[in-house]
Design a protein around this motif. Structure first.
Motif, PDB file in Angstrom:
ATOM      1  N   UNK A   1      -6.029 -20.612  35.756  1.00 37.93           N
ATOM      2  CA  UNK A   1      -5.922 -20.280  34.335  1.00 37.93           C
ATOM      3  C   UNK A   1      -6.280 -21.457  33.432  1.00 37.93           C
ATOM      4  N   UNK A   2      -6.735 -22.548  34.009  1.00 37.94           N
ATOM      5  CA  UNK A   2      -7.056 -23.775  33.273  1.00 37.94           C
ATOM      6  C   UNK A   2      -8.186 -23.525  32.277  1.00 37.94           C
ATOM      7  N   UNK A   3      -8.087 -24.134  31.098  1.00 38.69           N
ATOM      8  CA  UNK A   3      -9.181 -24.025  30.136  1.00 38.69           C
ATOM      9  C   UNK A   3      -8.769 -24.479  28.755  1.00 38.69           C
ATOM     10  N   UNK A   4      -9.667 -24.305  27.819  1.00 41.78           N
ATOM     11  CA  UNK A   4      -9.411 -24.704  26.432  1.00 41.78           C
ATOM     12  C   UNK A   4      -8.529 -23.654  25.760  1.00 41.78           C
ATOM     13  N   UNK A   5      -7.516 -24.122  25.072  1.00 40.01           N
ATOM     14  CA  UNK A   5      -6.645 -23.179  24.390  1.00 40.01           C
ATOM     15  C   UNK A   5      -5.600 -23.885  23.553  1.00 40.01           C
ATOM     16  N   UNK A   6      -4.623 -23.128  23.109  1.00 42.88           N
ATOM     17  CA  UNK A   6      -3.535 -23.643  22.292  1.00 42.88           C
ATOM     18  C   UNK A   6      -2.511 -24.318  23.192  1.00 42.88           C
ATOM     19  N   UNK A   7      -2.305 -25.631  23.085  1.00 44.63           N
ATOM     20  CA  UNK A   7      -1.435 -26.317  24.041  1.00 44.63           C
ATOM     21  C   UNK A   7       0.010 -25.850  24.020  1.00 44.63           C
ATOM     22  N   UNK A   8       0.459 -25.261  22.919  1.00 42.06           N
ATOM     23  CA  UNK A   8       1.831 -24.743  22.885  1.00 42.06           C
ATOM     24  C   UNK A   8       2.071 -23.731  23.998  1.00 42.06           C
ATOM     25  N   UNK A   9       1.012 -23.062  24.468  1.00 36.40           N
ATOM     26  CA  UNK A   9       1.177 -22.062  25.520  1.00 36.40           C
ATOM     27  C   UNK A   9       1.765 -22.677  26.790  1.00 36.40           C
ATOM     28  N   UNK A  10       1.420 -23.938  27.060  1.00 38.59           N
ATOM     29  CA  UNK A  10       1.915 -24.583  28.276  1.00 38.59           C
ATOM     30  C   UNK A  10       3.395 -24.930  28.188  1.00 38.59           C
ATOM     31  N   UNK A  11       3.940 -24.986  26.992  1.00 39.82           N
ATOM     32  CA  UNK A  11       5.367 -25.242  26.819  1.00 39.82           C
ATOM     33  C   UNK A  11       6.156 -23.945  26.664  1.00 39.82           C
ATOM     34  N   UNK A  12       5.442 -22.826  26.693  1.00 41.62           N
ATOM     35  CA  UNK A  12       6.061 -21.563  26.314  1.00 41.62           C
ATOM     36  C   UNK A  12       7.099 -21.075  27.321  1.00 41.62           C
ATOM     37  N   UNK A  13       6.832 -21.232  28.618  1.00 40.61           N
ATOM     38  CA  UNK A  13       7.786 -20.688  29.591  1.00 40.61           C
ATOM     39  C   UNK A  13       9.125 -21.431  29.527  1.00 40.61           C
ATOM     40  N   UNK A  14       9.157 -22.777  29.599  1.00 40.77           N
ATOM     41  CA  UNK A  14      10.465 -23.422  29.439  1.00 40.77           C
ATOM     42  C   UNK A  14      11.105 -23.129  28.088  1.00 40.77           C
ATOM     43  N   UNK A  15      10.286 -23.004  27.036  1.00 42.26           N
ATOM     44  CA  UNK A  15      10.856 -22.676  25.730  1.00 42.26           C
ATOM     45  C   UNK A  15      11.477 -21.282  25.750  1.00 42.26           C
ATOM     46  N   UNK A  16      10.800 -20.327  26.368  1.00 43.65           N
ATOM     47  CA  UNK A  16      11.331 -18.968  26.460  1.00 43.65           C
ATOM     48  C   UNK A  16      12.594 -18.931  27.308  1.00 43.65           C
ATOM     49  N   UNK A  17      12.602 -19.684  28.404  1.00 46.09           N
ATOM     50  CA  UNK A  17      13.803 -19.739  29.248  1.00 46.09           C
ATOM     51  C   UNK A  17      14.977 -20.318  28.468  1.00 46.09           C
ATOM     52  N   UNK A  18      14.710 -21.384  27.718  1.00 47.73           N
ATOM     53  CA  UNK A  18      15.783 -21.986  26.918  1.00 47.73           C
ATOM     54  C   UNK A  18      16.293 -20.993  25.876  1.00 47.73           C
ATOM     55  N   UNK A  19      15.369 -20.298  25.221  1.00 45.81           N
ATOM     56  CA  UNK A  19      15.767 -19.344  24.192  1.00 45.81           C
ATOM     57  C   UNK A  19      16.599 -18.207  24.773  1.00 45.81           C
ATOM     58  N   UNK A  20      16.287 -17.807  26.003  1.00 42.02           N
ATOM     59  CA  UNK A  20      17.011 -16.708  26.647  1.00 42.02           C
ATOM     60  C   UNK A  20      18.291 -17.170  27.328  1.00 42.02           C
TER      61      UNK A  20
END
Length: 346
Positions: A240-259
């Motif tokens: 899934x590597x490529x150019x994109x919005x870097x916030x996406x790479x922090x999204x899973x731990x952020x979602x886990x923390x939020x939940x």
């Protein structure tokens, strides 16, 4: 075409044709089969992989600019086995799931910060887009198929969202009103949450231009201790590597923390290490990270919940506790107004 079972054929491929070589099956999923044969790991990628994109991703992983960040392949070329792309890698020791207290959250933050700061114009190209939105779209399609088959129906024990954290609640501490969840199926709640996201986040429109080199599917299973004298942590899995919005790479731990699935100490260690290493996706040290992370965290919550519902339906089982928490997070997300503006890459 080779008629051997795929894991055995992969082991033979990794062993340079040595039939019957012992191997360990590390993973067997629809998106890839992975075996270990001695100190070599062979991966058969999904049959519908973007082969041109995978070839570029392999060259990027082998590039010296990523040394110490990504685990380098044993060879940068993609092979083929039974019509499926195959790659070869050195074995690296994974995170021990039995010792969550030793999870390398600080290392994950530093590695992501380094990845996001790699000069993209110096990499082998053309660098493809990061596949995070495509994975969300695939998860929603899988949920739709399960729903059409009548396998996703009731609430499956999903509670109202009152009193739980959400990405918004993690910022403000406020509980959202549970009204929108009442009388709606779990599948309806996940799809309603998806509709609050911009079209590009759902993979239905082009992503904003620009951005950084992103992993695209960051979780602790994507870290291994690399071979060699330093034995440091490395990121693996370049599908899934490529150019994109870097916030996406922090999204899973952020979602886990939020939940409520990731404790505050681990989240702070991860976030602080990312920021201290110059990571661009969460604002400066000491600032509120949620304005930058909230949208991506909600996207990963929807993706995780959609896959959880589809898989539980396909295997005719009830949601596990962790899966139910993600669906409950979607109940909170569904009560939010739609995002009318796209999250611009940092």
């Amino acid at each position: 075409m080779n008629q051997e079972p795929l894991p055995a054929a992969l082991a033979a491929y990794a062993g340079a044709g040595e039939r019957g070589a012992p191997y360990e099956l590390l993973a067997e999923r629809e998106d890839g089969t992975v075996v270990r044969c001695g100190e070599i790991v062979a991966k058969a990628h999904a049959g519908d992989s973007d082969r041109a994109g995978l070839a570029v991703r392999m060259r990027i992983a082998a590039d010296e600019a990523l040394a110490g960040v990504l685990l380098a392949p044993l060879r940068p070329e993609v092979g083929y086995l039974g019509g499926r792309p195959v790659s070869l890698w050195p074995y690296g020791a994974p995170v021990d799931p039995e010792r969550p207290e030793d999870a390398p959250w600080e290392a994950a933050g530093r590695l992501l910060a380094a990845l996001h700061q790699v000069p993209v114009h110096r990499l082998p190209g053309p660098v493809p887009p990061m596949r995070g939105p495509a994975k969300l779209a695939r998860a929603l399609r899988r949920l739709s198929r399960a729903t059409a088959a009548g396998a996703v129906g009731g609430r499956d024990g999903v509670r109202s969202p009152e009193g739980a954290r959400s990405p918004a609640g993690a910022r403000s501490g406020a509980a959202l009103v549970p009204g929108p969840a009442e009388g709606r199926s779990a599948g309806d709640l996940v799809r309603a949450a998806a509709r609050t996201l911009p079209a590009w986040v759902r993979g239905e429109a082009p992503a904003p231009r620009g951005g950084a080199l992103c992993h695209g599917d960051l979780h602790l299973g994507q870290l291994v201790r690399g071979p060699g004298p330093d034995g440091g942590w490395r990121l693996i899995d370049v599908d899934d590597l490529g150019i994109g919005t870097p916030a996406w790479d922090l999204a899973r731990p952020a979602a886990w923390y939020a939940a409520g699935l990731l404790d505050t100490g681990a989240w702070v260690r991860f976030l602080d290490s990312y920021r201290a290493a110059g990571g661009p996706a969460a604002g400066p040290p000491g600032s509120d990270p949620w304005p930058e992370l909230d949208l991506a965290a909600r996207a990963l919550t929807v993706q995780t919940a959609a896959l959880a519902l589809a898989k539980s339906a396909e295997s005719r089982r009830r949601l596990e506790d962790v899966e139910r928490l993600m669906v409950e997070s979607c109940a909170r997300i569904a009560s939010l107004p739609p995002d009318l503006e796209a999250l611009a890459p940092s």
